[in-house]
Write a protein that holds these residues in place. Structure first.
Motif, PDB file in Angstrom:
ATOM      1  N   UNK B  77       0.836  -1.216   0.000  1.00 41.05           N
ATOM      2  CA  UNK B  77       0.000   0.000   0.000  1.00 41.05           C
ATOM      3  C   UNK B  77       0.862   1.254   0.000  1.00 41.05           C
ATOM      4  N   UNK B 148       7.738   0.928   3.797  1.00 41.34           N
ATOM      5  CA  UNK B 148       6.501   0.388   4.364  1.00 41.34           C
ATOM      6  C   UNK B 148       5.909   1.357   5.380  1.00 41.34           C
ATOM      7  N   UNK B 149       6.055   2.654   5.121  1.00 46.54           N
ATOM      8  CA  UNK B 149       5.625   3.632   6.116  1.00 46.54           C
ATOM      9  C   UNK B 149       4.336   4.354   5.707  1.00 46.54           C
ATOM     10  N   UNK B 152       2.073   8.797   3.267  1.00 46.51           N
ATOM     11  CA  UNK B 152       2.323  10.071   3.932  1.00 46.51           C
ATOM     12  C   UNK B 152       3.401   9.933   5.014  1.00 46.51           C
ATOM     13  N   UNK B 154       4.072   9.079   8.187  1.00 40.02           N
ATOM     14  CA  UNK B 154       3.998   9.832   9.433  1.00 40.02           C
ATOM     15  C   UNK B 154       5.198   9.564  10.327  1.00 40.02           C
ATOM     16  N   UNK B 155       5.776  10.657  10.884  1.00 39.72           N
ATOM     17  CA  UNK B 155       6.752  10.505  11.947  1.00 39.72           C
ATOM     18  C   UNK B 155       5.992   9.983  13.174  1.00 39.72           C
ATOM     19  N   UNK B 156       6.631   9.279  14.068  1.00 32.41           N
ATOM     20  CA  UNK B 156       8.034   8.847  14.045  1.00 32.41           C
ATOM     21  C   UNK B 156       8.256   7.482  13.401  1.00 32.41           C
ATOM     22  N   UNK B 157       7.299   7.010  12.610  1.00 30.18           N
ATOM     23  CA  UNK B 157       7.488   5.702  11.974  1.00 30.18           C
ATOM     24  C   UNK B 157       8.711   5.706  11.055  1.00 30.18           C
ATOM     25  N   UNK B 257       3.191  16.178  10.157  1.00 31.37           N
ATOM     26  CA  UNK B 257       1.841  16.137   9.564  1.00 31.37           C
ATOM     27  C   UNK B 257       1.526  17.467   8.899  1.00 31.37           C
ATOM     28  N   UNK B 463      -5.506   0.469   5.877  1.00 32.89           N
ATOM     29  CA  UNK B 463      -4.129   0.008   6.091  1.00 32.89           C
ATOM     30  C   UNK B 463      -4.029  -1.184   7.024  1.00 32.89           C
TER      31      UNK B 463
END
Lengths: 351, 557
Positions: B77, B148-149, B152, B154-157, B257, B463
């Protein structure tokens, strides 16, 4: 905190009456949803979820009317003004525009936007700016990759994945106010039938509340992508009667059961890396990285709802968490069968 | 003007060795060839990202399906979203803009041809970075390959603690490279439109397609910049010990974001405005009437351009902004619906009283109108912050934005392909195959995306690689997957049509649709210099004036 009152603030006039009727009717429609799913946003059982469902139906109806009107006009013009065999070569009248018509279809949408905005702003304010009554239950929910930690600071309880809260009688409300934190990545707390979702973001505490109107189990799950096992970060909320809730609180406040018959399992548990992550109150085990196990057997599920809490599943989970939840951060401890059985027996005494 | 090309008597086309042809294409600075390169590159990745979508759909057919692992699903995705937005939609729209803008304003090329080539190759490099991650991103930790994040991210991923290895780096680099490419192309389009118009082509006489691409390019300049800045900040976080987004060290996940969505929401309009542009050219021609309310259409577009810059935090209603911020972004988001609504009404006004010809481009345009209407209305629902607290990050949102991107953008693109393919290749696309393509795709689209709203209302978050049975989602997901495959069959017919018609299609001639803008006055395909003599225009529809000297538009404007 107060429930939405019906609005009479629209100026008088046929359109205002119509809007007012739609608003009133939305409350009725929003209150009787079909039983399609245990996570239906319209099957609302708590004040925030009810006012959202009410607003949602209102917005559905307004946008539905717009859809039908424009759809009809489009279909009409496609059929009425289709090219015919006879008009080869002839061009239709060339029309370049019309100020009046264009003004009309600018102003009407602006008015619709104003109505929708006013209805929305009321609900935003009613939900977000509700004050916390002294009778409220306080819970701190902490999102972890891929499980939920629940702390009841005033009651001295720490538990995981299954939150217990009391039912709230509208006459004598005992709402639950949640403080939302995250230990790692972003998560989102979502029980569709109780409230809209709010994110759990590291270093950014959030707040939400709910006042369930009936007892029962309410389901939900993490709604913000948080990593490999985002899908199996399930949530269960048990809404208890006041008596059941009080009993649950008493049982959670008790220290861990010390059963000598499973001393071997306890020894294995406390001498392996288990205790780096897991806590059992008033023992050597005080890790904070994984769920608190003091009253593990009081929970209906393990692995954040990924499996039922049965001895077989528990054994499989301890043997190799990837069998149930691939990508889970709990490692397989490579225990011998004897040690595994002993640890499972020990776990089963943690009531 | 009907054969606006220099005929060289006795000129013969020699068969060139393929290496020479390849060399010409790689080194070209011709706006038309670069346009075709953009479009071809995007079509290739459209197929790749489409296959990724099918993998996602197969996995979600049944609850607890194990067609792919959660790790692979998350990569799918992420790659699907990133590819479709940055390496399909953006380049394909830039491709059409590159090809059409100079032709429509009577220019011989873009203002900066070499910048144009540079921008294309940078965008291509971006796509290469993204897909090279499949082999190159293992890194020291042996962790994963493709990013695989999520698209968009998103932090902190994306922090090194949660994304070891190099997959997030490839994601960042690919967006940085293609971002600079986009900025280059946007500068080029703005300069071309402002400086290269033929005599008589005042701003008030430009075709709407040119106007809308001008607005789109202005938006790209403003919105890609924060995205690129955020990517650099992310690299600083990951490699130089920065703490912009690293919440463990006092950074702010919410900051990312804001950076992402101040790009991300206007980006939706960057993609849809060129599609409004296609509609504003195609609907008038097949209704046989000029566009209804040209000045209002221009004003509405500029208005969308401005207002859409102030709506980004409607993607963040659930992150815990205060009630005033939530109310502000509710009203701005609803407000952007007004100029968008005006556009739909003006296209309706264009068809009203016309003689509508249902050729394939018009069929796709009509599909666009219905679907964009629906997408706009679900957008109004999502604009209500409280409604969004329930719907945000659920399958309702997935259905909504696919309604915009597939039902709106992709349908408009298909319309544009059927409409301009004759100009680009000199041959007509098959109408029969085109109608099969349209109806199959329409049925598949509605089966998939109409139904997809419902699991969202029933609490299904996006997701998730699998889901629990007994939540009322099972049958819906199976049908959604079936619809995806019908769309895939429609797309195969489309690609087949492109190939077959290129070889055997009917010869198009200069002006197969009896249209009115300048690109139809030159040969199909146009010669490298576009026009033998630079045209002079006196109205918004120069070819109408030529075809109807007794009643020219210039008399009314």
């Amino acid at each position: 905190m107060q429930a939405l009152r019906s609005t009479n603030s629209f100026a008088r006039g046929p359109l205002a009456v119509l809007l007012s009727v739609i608003w009133q009717a939305s409350a009725v429609v929003g209150a009787v949803p079909p039983a399609l799913s245990p996570t239906n946003i319209f099957a609302s059982e708590s004040t925030p979820a009810k006012s959202i469902a009410h607003l949602s139906v209102f917005v559905f109806v307004i946008t539905g009317i717009i859809f039908v009107v424009v759809f009809t006009l489009l279909v009409y013009s496609i059929i009425k003004f289709r090219g015919r065999a006879g008009d080869a070569g002839r061009e239709p009248a060339q029309v370049y525009g019309s100020t009046q018509i264009e003004l009309a279809w600018t102003i009407i949408p602006i008015l619709i936007v104003v109505v929708l905005f006013l209805a929305t702003a009321r609900v935003i304010h009613a939900i977000q700016d509700a004050s916390q009554p002294p009778s409220a239950i306080e819970v701190t929910a902490i999102g972890h990759q891929y499980w939920w930690e629940f702390r009841y600071p005033k009651l001295g309880i720490v538990t995981a994945n299954e939150m217990h809260i009391p039912v709230s009688d509208p006459e004598n409300p005992t709402p639950t106010f949640l403080t939302l934190l995250s230990a790692d990545t972003d998560h989102s707390f979502w029980i569709p039938e109780l409230a809209g979702k709010t994110d759990l973001i590291p270093n950014h505490p959030n707040r939400m509340w709910m006042d369930p109107h009936r007892t029962g189990i309410f389901l939900g799950q993490c709604a913000q992508y948080c990593g490999v096992q985002h899908a199996k970060m399930l949530l269960r909320v048990s809404v208890d009667s006041p008596e059941d809730f009080a009993a649950w609180v008493r049982s959670q406040q008790r220290p861990a059961v010390q059963d000598e018959s499973v001393a071997a399992g306890r020894r294995v548990f406390e001498s392996t890396a288990c205790i780096n992550c897991h806590a059992v109150a008033r023992t050597n085990a005080n890790g904070r990285f994984g769920p608190d196990l003091t009253h593990l057997m009081s929970r209906a599920t393990i692995a954040s709802g990924a499996a039922p809490n049965t001895p077989e599943k528990l054994r499989l989970w301890i043997q190799d968490p990837n069998k149930i939840k691939p990508g889970s951060l709990m490692p397989a401890m490579q225990l011998s069968d004897t040690d595994l059985d002993a640890v499972v027996s020990y776990m089963e005494t943690l009531r | 003007m009907s054969s606006n090309a220099i005929t060289v008597p006795g000129a013969q086309i020699d068969e060139k060795p393929w290496v020479d042809t390849l060399h010409e294409w790689v080194t070209t600075v011709d706006h038309k060839r670069l346009g075709v390169l953009y479009i071809g590159y995007a079509l290739l990745l459209l197929v790749v990202a489409g296959i990724e979508a099918l993998i996602i759909r197969i996995q979600l057919m049944y609850p607890h399906n194990d067609f792919v692992s959660p790790q692979v699903f998350n990569r799918m995705f992420t790659m699907h979203g990133t590819t479709m937005i940055f390496f399909v939609a953006m380049p394909i729209l830039f491709g059409f803009a590159n090809y059409l803008v100079p032709l429509m304003i009577g220019a011989r090329d873009m203002a900066f041809p070499r910048l144009n080539a540079f921008s294309f190759w940078l965008s291509a490099l971006g796509g290469l970075f993204l897909y090279f991650s499949l082999v190159g991103a293992n890194g020291l930790y042996g962790a994963g390959n493709a990013p695989d994040v999520g698209w968009w991210a998103y932090a902190p991923l994306t922090a090194r603690a949660f994304s070891p290895g190099h997959s997030s780096d490839y994601w960042t680099l690919s967006l940085l490279a293609s971002g600079f490419g986009s900025i280059g192309t946007a500068i080029n389009i703005v300069a071309t439109v402002l400086c290269m118009r033929c005599p008589g082509m005042k701003l008030s006489r430009m075709p709407l397609l040119v106007w809308l691409n001008l607005v789109m390019s202005g938006m790209v300049l403003i919105t890609i910049t924060p995205l690129s800045a955020a990517q650099i900040m992310l690299l600083v976080d990951r490699y130089l010990g920065g703490h912009f987004f690293d919440a463990q060290a006092g950074g702010s996940a919410v900051l990312w974001m804001h950076f992402f969505w101040i790009f991300g929401h206007p980006e939706v309009y960057v993609l849809i405005i060129p599609c409004f542009a296609f509609m504003s050219e195609i609907i008038p021609v097949f209704s046989r009437k000029p566009i209804f309310g040209y000045p209002v259409m221009v004003a509405a577009t500029v208005c969308i351009g401005f207002v859409s810059m102030s709506v980004w935090a409607h993607h963040m209603f659930t992150v815990g902004m205060n009630s005033y911020a939530n109310s502000f972004f509710t009203i701005t988001t609803m407000a952007v619906g007004v100029p968008t609504g005006i556009k739909i009404f003006n296209w309706l006004g264009t068809m009203w009283g016309g003689r509508i010809q249902f050729k394939t481009p018009m069929l796709f345009s009509i599909g666009f109108l219905f679907q964009f209407l629906m997408a706009g209305l679900t957008g109004v629902m999502l604009a209500c912050a409280p409604f969004d607290w329930q719907l945000g990050s659920s399958y309702f949102v997935v259905a909504h934005f696919h309604y915009v991107i597939v039902g709106g953008i992709l349908f408009a693109l298909f319309a544009a392909f059927y409409y301009w393919y004759p100009k680009i290749t000199g041959r007509m696309l098959s109408e029969a195959l085109g109608k099969w393509h349209f109806w199959l795709f329409l049925i598949g689209f509605h089966l998939t995306f109409d139904l997809m709203h419902i699991p969202g209302l029933l609490g299904m978050p996006r997701r998730i690689y699998t889901y629990e049975p007994g939540r009322g989602w099972d049958t819906l997901n199976l049908l959604i997957t079936a619809g995806a495959f019908i769309q895939a069959i429609g797309t195969v017919l489309f690609v087949a049509n492109l190939v077959i018609s290129y070889c055997n299609g009917k010869k198009a001639g200069n002006d197969p649709w009896d249209a009115w803008t300048l690109e139809w006055s030159t040969n199909s395909p146009p010669p490298p210099y576009n026009f033998a003599s630079i045209p002079v225009v006196a109205s918004r529809r120069p070819l109408w004036d030529l075809k109807h000297p007794e009643d020219p538009d210039s008399r009314y404007e």
